[in-house]
Scaffold this motif. Structure first.
Motif, mmCIF file in Angstrom:
data_model
loop_
_atom_site.group_PDB
_atom_site.id
_atom_site.type_symbol
_atom_site.label_atom_id
_atom_site.label_comp_id
_atom_site.label_asym_id
_atom_site.label_seq_id
_atom_site.Cartn_x
_atom_site.Cartn_y
_atom_site.Cartn_z
ATOM 1 N N LEU A 49 0.853 -1.182 0.000
ATOM 2 C CA LEU A 49 0.000 0.000 0.000
ATOM 3 C C LEU A 49 0.886 1.229 0.000
ATOM 4 C CD1 LEU A 49 -2.758 1.430 0.530
ATOM 5 C CD2 LEU A 49 -2.184 1.261 2.952
ATOM 6 N N GLY A 50 0.846 2.020 -1.054
ATOM 7 C CA GLY A 50 1.565 3.288 -1.061
ATOM 8 C C GLY A 50 0.789 4.282 -0.225
ATOM 9 N N SER A 51 -0.384 4.652 -0.717
ATOM 10 C CA SER A 51 -1.284 5.511 0.047
ATOM 11 C C SER A 51 -2.697 5.286 -0.457
ATOM 12 C CB SER A 51 -0.892 6.985 -0.080
ATOM 13 O OG SER A 51 -1.016 7.407 -1.421
ATOM 14 N N ALA A 52 -3.646 5.587 0.381
ATOM 15 C CA ALA A 52 -5.073 5.443 0.045
ATOM 16 C C ALA A 52 -5.855 6.365 0.965
ATOM 17 C CB ALA A 52 -5.528 4.002 0.216
ATOM 18 N N LEU A 53 -7.083 6.673 0.575
ATOM 19 C CA LEU A 53 -7.963 7.495 1.405
ATOM 20 C C LEU A 53 -8.851 6.603 2.248
ATOM 21 C CD1 LEU A 53 -9.071 10.220 -1.166
ATOM 22 C CD2 LEU A 53 -7.417 10.459 0.695
ATOM 23 N N GLY A 54 -8.969 6.955 3.517
ATOM 24 C CA GLY A 54 -9.822 6.200 4.430
ATOM 25 C C GLY A 54 -8.982 5.414 5.422
ATOM 26 N N THR A 55 -9.586 4.393 5.999
ATOM 27 C CA THR A 55 -8.916 3.490 6.934
ATOM 28 C C THR A 55 -8.966 2.091 6.339
ATOM 29 O OG1 THR A 55 -10.881 2.824 8.170
ATOM 30 C CG2 THR A 55 -9.806 4.894 8.860
ATOM 31 N N PRO A 56 -8.207 1.147 6.881
ATOM 32 C CA PRO A 56 -8.283 -0.213 6.339
ATOM 33 C C PRO A 56 -9.695 -0.800 6.376
ATOM 34 C CG PRO A 56 -6.360 -0.005 7.735
ATOM 35 C CD PRO A 56 -7.166 1.270 7.895
ATOM 36 N N HIS A 57 -10.541 -0.315 7.282
ATOM 37 C CA HIS A 57 -11.901 -0.851 7.402
ATOM 38 C C HIS A 57 -12.954 0.015 6.719
ATOM 39 C CE1 HIS A 57 -10.138 -3.714 10.117
ATOM 40 N NE2 HIS A 57 -9.698 -2.738 10.892
ATOM 41 N N ASP A 58 -12.546 1.185 6.233
ATOM 42 C CA ASP A 58 -13.501 2.118 5.625
ATOM 43 C C ASP A 58 -12.789 2.928 4.543
ATOM 44 O OD1 ASP A 58 -15.807 3.569 5.132
ATOM 45 O OD2 ASP A 58 -15.479 4.954 6.791
ATOM 46 N N LEU A 59 -12.607 2.303 3.379
ATOM 47 C CA LEU A 59 -11.893 2.942 2.279
ATOM 48 C C LEU A 59 -12.803 3.870 1.497
ATOM 49 C CD1 LEU A 59 -10.043 -0.271 1.195
ATOM 50 C CD2 LEU A 59 -8.947 1.788 2.078
ATOM 51 N N VAL A 60 -12.251 4.989 1.029
ATOM 52 C CA VAL A 60 -13.014 5.963 0.258
ATOM 53 C C VAL A 60 -13.125 5.527 -1.201
ATOM 54 C CG1 VAL A 60 -13.012 8.346 -0.586
ATOM 55 C CG2 VAL A 60 -12.430 7.863 1.800
ATOM 56 N N ASN A 61 -12.020 5.025 -1.758
ATOM 57 C CA ASN A 61 -11.987 4.621 -3.157
ATOM 58 C C ASN A 61 -12.204 3.111 -3.265
ATOM 59 O OD1 ASN A 61 -11.418 4.091 -5.819
ATOM 60 N ND2 ASN A 61 -9.486 5.221 -5.852
#
Length: 152
Positions: A49-61
């Motif tokens: 995982l480089g980066s992502a929006l949200g949390t591991p349990h609640d992803l935005v994308n």
């Protein structure tokens, strides 16, 4: 959310246990919160995982969900046993089961940063050590300098 921290050992065969993690931040861009997770995954099937929006349990994308479909997620890093030896750049990316440290930052409109990430760990004989990582993470906002690649 930021990943790609793969704990490894300089002394092959001498496991260590991570006992804590701390970080610094600039006063103007102190995060509202920072949560740390360990993501265990098979790199033959999934990617780091480089980066992502949200949390591991609640992803935005929704397209990021495949990074967590088969991964095991654990909140907190304390007690993580590190057994993987470090290697050259090529050896470090050998496919197999990986443990990745994931930082989840929350910020307001000014943005946020963490830096000087320090991992405390102990050896089997009880000695305590710390290693400081030179990575810096930024969430864009009004107080984050443009040279940090934030379009404002």
């Amino acid at each position: 959310m930021f990943g790609e921290h793969i704990p490894c050992l300089n002394d092959d065969g001498v496991p260590v246990e991570i006992t804590g993690v701390t970080w610094d931040s600039d006063p103007e861009t102190r995060p509202i919160s920072v949560d740390v997770y360990v993501r265990t995954f098979d790199s033959r099937k999934d990617d780091w995982l480089g980066s992502a929006l949200g949390t591991p349990h609640d992803l935005v994308n929704p397209s990021d969900e495949d990074l967590f479909d088969t991964a095991e997620i654990r909140e907190g890093i304390e007690g993580l046993e590190v057994t993987k030896p470090c290697g050259s750049e090529d050896e470090a990316w050998v496919k197999g089961v990986e443990e990745e440290v994931v930082f989840v930052l929350q910020s307001g409109p000014s943005g946020a940063n963490i830096k000087n990430i320090s991992f405390a760990y102990s050896t089997p004989d009880g000695r305590q050590y710390e290693v400081v990582d030179d990575w810096e993470f930024y969430l864009c906002g009004s107080k984050i300098p443009k040279e940090k690649r934030c379009d404002q």
